[in-house]
Design an enzyme around this catalytic site. Structure first.
Site, short mmCIF file in Angstrom:
data_model
loop_
_atom_site.label_atom_id
_atom_site.label_comp_id
_atom_site.label_asym_id
_atom_site.label_seq_id
_atom_site.Cartn_x
_atom_site.Cartn_y
_atom_site.Cartn_z
N ASP A 102 28.27 41.83 51.38
CA ASP A 102 27.86 41.84 49.99
C ASP A 102 26.50 42.53 49.90
O ASP A 102 25.55 42.10 50.55
CB ASP A 102 27.73 40.40 49.49
CG ASP A 102 28.20 40.21 48.07
OD1 ASP A 102 27.88 41.07 47.24
OD2 ASP A 102 28.87 39.21 47.80
N ASP A 140 27.14 44.04 44.38
CA ASP A 140 26.91 43.02 43.37
C ASP A 140 26.43 43.65 42.07
O ASP A 140 25.59 44.56 42.06
CB ASP A 140 25.86 42.04 43.91
CG ASP A 140 25.63 40.86 42.99
OD1 ASP A 140 26.61 40.13 42.71
OD2 ASP A 140 24.49 40.65 42.57
N GLU A 161 31.37 45.26 41.77
CA GLU A 161 31.52 44.16 40.81
C GLU A 161 31.11 44.68 39.45
O GLU A 161 29.94 45.01 39.21
CB GLU A 161 30.65 42.96 41.18
CG GLU A 161 30.87 41.80 40.22
CD GLU A 161 29.82 40.71 40.29
OE1 GLU A 161 30.11 39.59 39.87
OE2 GLU A 161 28.69 40.99 40.74
N HIS A 199 33.73 33.56 43.67
CA HIS A 199 32.73 32.50 43.79
C HIS A 199 32.03 32.17 42.48
O HIS A 199 31.21 31.25 42.44
CB HIS A 199 31.68 32.92 44.83
CG HIS A 199 30.94 34.17 44.46
ND1 HIS A 199 31.56 35.40 44.37
CD2 HIS A 199 29.65 34.39 44.13
CE1 HIS A 199 30.68 36.32 44.02
NE2 HIS A 199 29.51 35.73 43.85
N ASP A 200 32.33 32.90 41.42
CA ASP A 200 31.70 32.67 40.12
C ASP A 200 32.65 32.11 39.07
O ASP A 200 32.18 31.70 38.00
CB ASP A 200 31.13 33.99 39.57
CG ASP A 200 29.95 34.50 40.36
OD1 ASP A 200 29.20 33.69 40.93
OD2 ASP A 200 29.78 35.75 40.41
#
Length: 530
Positions: free
Chosen positions: A97, A199, A262, A324-325
């Site tokens: 990431d 990200d 993302e 994860h969000d």
């Protein structure tokens, strides 16, 4: 280049929650290495690990204090090198990431930047004078609530942060900052990393002059404060595409590397992040539509068709059910439809990404208020924005610590971990884990499921139907009632079902409630000899 990522299945690991190897209740790199055989048995191709860089953990690693190190909670660079070597020995790719929009406020760059207005690093971050009334420079709102500006007494200016005040945004218009970040990418590529998930890529450039964002006419209480305004001037600026292209050029300095962006944007805007043949950007701008879509056949048919039609020539699609969000798929869709969703994800055209634990049907775990860790929930509590419920430890077996840890885990285990775990499901041929294994095996043995064309078929409102290649048919009953489907001509046989004892593939087949089927058309002897 082989473009291995086109036929690959990606798997996201949240490292704090995957496997603790040293008894501190937090997962780590050696824990991931100890569980590599799980990935092999499952059948995935690449592991994406959420941030593992040194960090004060204000936002659990998304506040990076050193872009070329490993946080001691997770291990050492030697541990990382051992993980890369072990993954590659098993034929697995490893992705990291990359967090380029912001750093930690404890990063040496920001420490220098805030020390004085004349510091060489001052322009590596976004600073602005107060508004005439002394308040923030504009009306921008942090994604975590509150102003996106924090006043710094030492220099008399505000610095901008799209998230926490502990996460100051970097100034990507500064060429020295860009060079430093590309050097960090090369550092990890040189250590064998096969790619990056980038990200909040669409956040990375802000409009010059920092004009106000327009109010959101659709804002309603409970949406989160960030939605009071439209992020017109604080995200998705045209200049970000040149940066994405430069990142791609860094990745393309060697073959077989992939960049995943993302990007939470409408499909037409998302498409721009593929770039152009002359100046490519990321290979896979994440497509999150399945997370929040209305879960019925007509809606899914429409969004799949529109997404496929929007793809630029040569662009490769991708699909995501959770991360994860966002709430887990089994929580949003229920356990019965989680099986159908798995078949959908793993049979659509494009690269799918699995989130750890979704192969078990993990659901969101209720976190008691005293145990909440997530700053998102702490800042705007009680409206369902917290992310802790989807980040709980991976349950490996029925032991007290679920095989995850011998200590108290950093977040509570799923309440059903005695039965909802890898060991128990591995022994159950009908489990969701074994359905994932079966579907992933089919992707390897039937090329049509990995890279074949997709043709959506007209269906009744209960069933989503599509071909992969000419001879593989997927039928998904998205309802809790039986539904029938008239099969196209041919001699059809079963490849897989989400349920035991599927109906025989007669000219009109009846799907059970919440059933998904994969059928294959066999050539007749006459056709085979033709």
């Amino acid at each position: 280049m082989t473009d291995w990522w086109k036929s690959a299945v990606l798997y996201q690991v949240y490292p704090r929650s995957f496997q603790d190897s040293d008894g501190d209740g937090i997962g780590d790199l050696n824990g991931i290495r100890a569980r590599l055989d799980h990935f092999v048995a499952l059948g995935i191709d690449a592991v994406w690990i959420s941030p593992i860089f040194p960090s004060p953990m204000a936002d659990f690693g998304y506040d990076v204090a050193d872009y070329t190190g490993i946080d001691a909670r997770f291990g050492t660079l030697a541990d990382f090198d051992a993980l890369v070597a072990a993954a590659h020995a098993r034929g697995l790719k490893l992705l990291l990431d990359f967090v380029p929009n912001h750093s930690s406020d404890q990063h040496p760059w920001f420490v220098g930047s805030r020390s004085s207005r004349t510091n060489p690093k001052r322009d590596w971050y976004l600073w602005a004078d107060p508004a005439p009334d002394g308040g923030p420079p504009n009306n921008w709102i942090s994604d975590f609530g509150g102003p996106t500006w924090t006043y710094d007494d030492r220099t008399g200016q505000y610095y901008e942060h799209a998230f926490l005040a502990e996460q100051p945004d970097l100034n990507w218009r500064n060429p020295d900052l860009r060079a430093a970040m590309y050097a960090a990418m090369r550092f990890w590529f040189d250590r064998g990393v096969d790619g990056f998930r980038i990200d909040v890529l669409w956040h990375m450039v802000k409009a010059a002059g920092f004009p106000d964002n327009p109010p959101n006419p659709d804002y309603r209480p409970g949406m989160g404060a960030m939605h009071r305004v439209l992020q017109t001037n604080s995200t998705d600026q045209p200049e970000v595409h040149a940066i994405a292209a430069e990142m791609r050029a860094v990745a393309d300095e060697d073959s077989d590397r992939v960049l995943i962006g993302e990007i939470y944007l409408p499909v037409p805007d998302l498409m721009a992040y593929y770039g152009t043949p002359e100046r490519p950007e990321v290979q896979l701008p994440f497509n999150f539509q399945l997370i929040d879509v209305v879960w019925d056949a007509p809606t899914l048919h429409r969004i799949i068709a529109e997404y496929e039609a929007a793809l630029p020539p040569g662009a490769w699609p991708n699909w995501v059910l959770g991360n994860h969000d966002r709430p887990r798929v089994a929580t949003k869709r229920g356990q019965a439809q989680a099986r159908v969703a798995a078949m959908l994800l793993l049979t659509l055209r494009g690269t799918p990404t699995l989130y750890y634990g979704d192969e078990l049907g993990l659901e969101d775990v209720a976190i008691p208020a005293p145990e909440v860790q997530d700053p998102r929930e702490l800042r705007e509590p009680g409206i369902g924005l917290g992310r802790d419920p989807v980040r709980t430890p991976m349950p490996w077996d029925a032991s007290e610590g679920a095989g995850f840890t011998t200590a108290t885990p950093w977040l509570p285990l799923n309440p059903d971990h005695r039965t909802g775990n890898v060991a128990t499901q591995a022994a159950d041929p009908t489990s969701l884990l074994n359905l994932h294994r079966e579907l992933l095996s089919l992707r390897r043995t039937h090329q049509a499921l990995a890279t074949g064309d997709l043709t959506l078929l007209t269906s009744n409102p209960a069933i989503l139907a599509y071909h992969r290649g000419p001879d593989v048919l997927i039928l998904l009953n998205l309802t809790d009632t039986p539904a029938s489907y008239a099969l196209p001509p041919g001699n059809w046989h079963h490849l897989a079902s989400t349920l035991p004892n599927p109906a025989s593939p007669e000219p009109t087949i009846e799907l059970a409630p919440n059933e998904g089927l994969i059928l294959r058309r066999q050539s007749s002897p006459a056709q085979a000899g033709a």
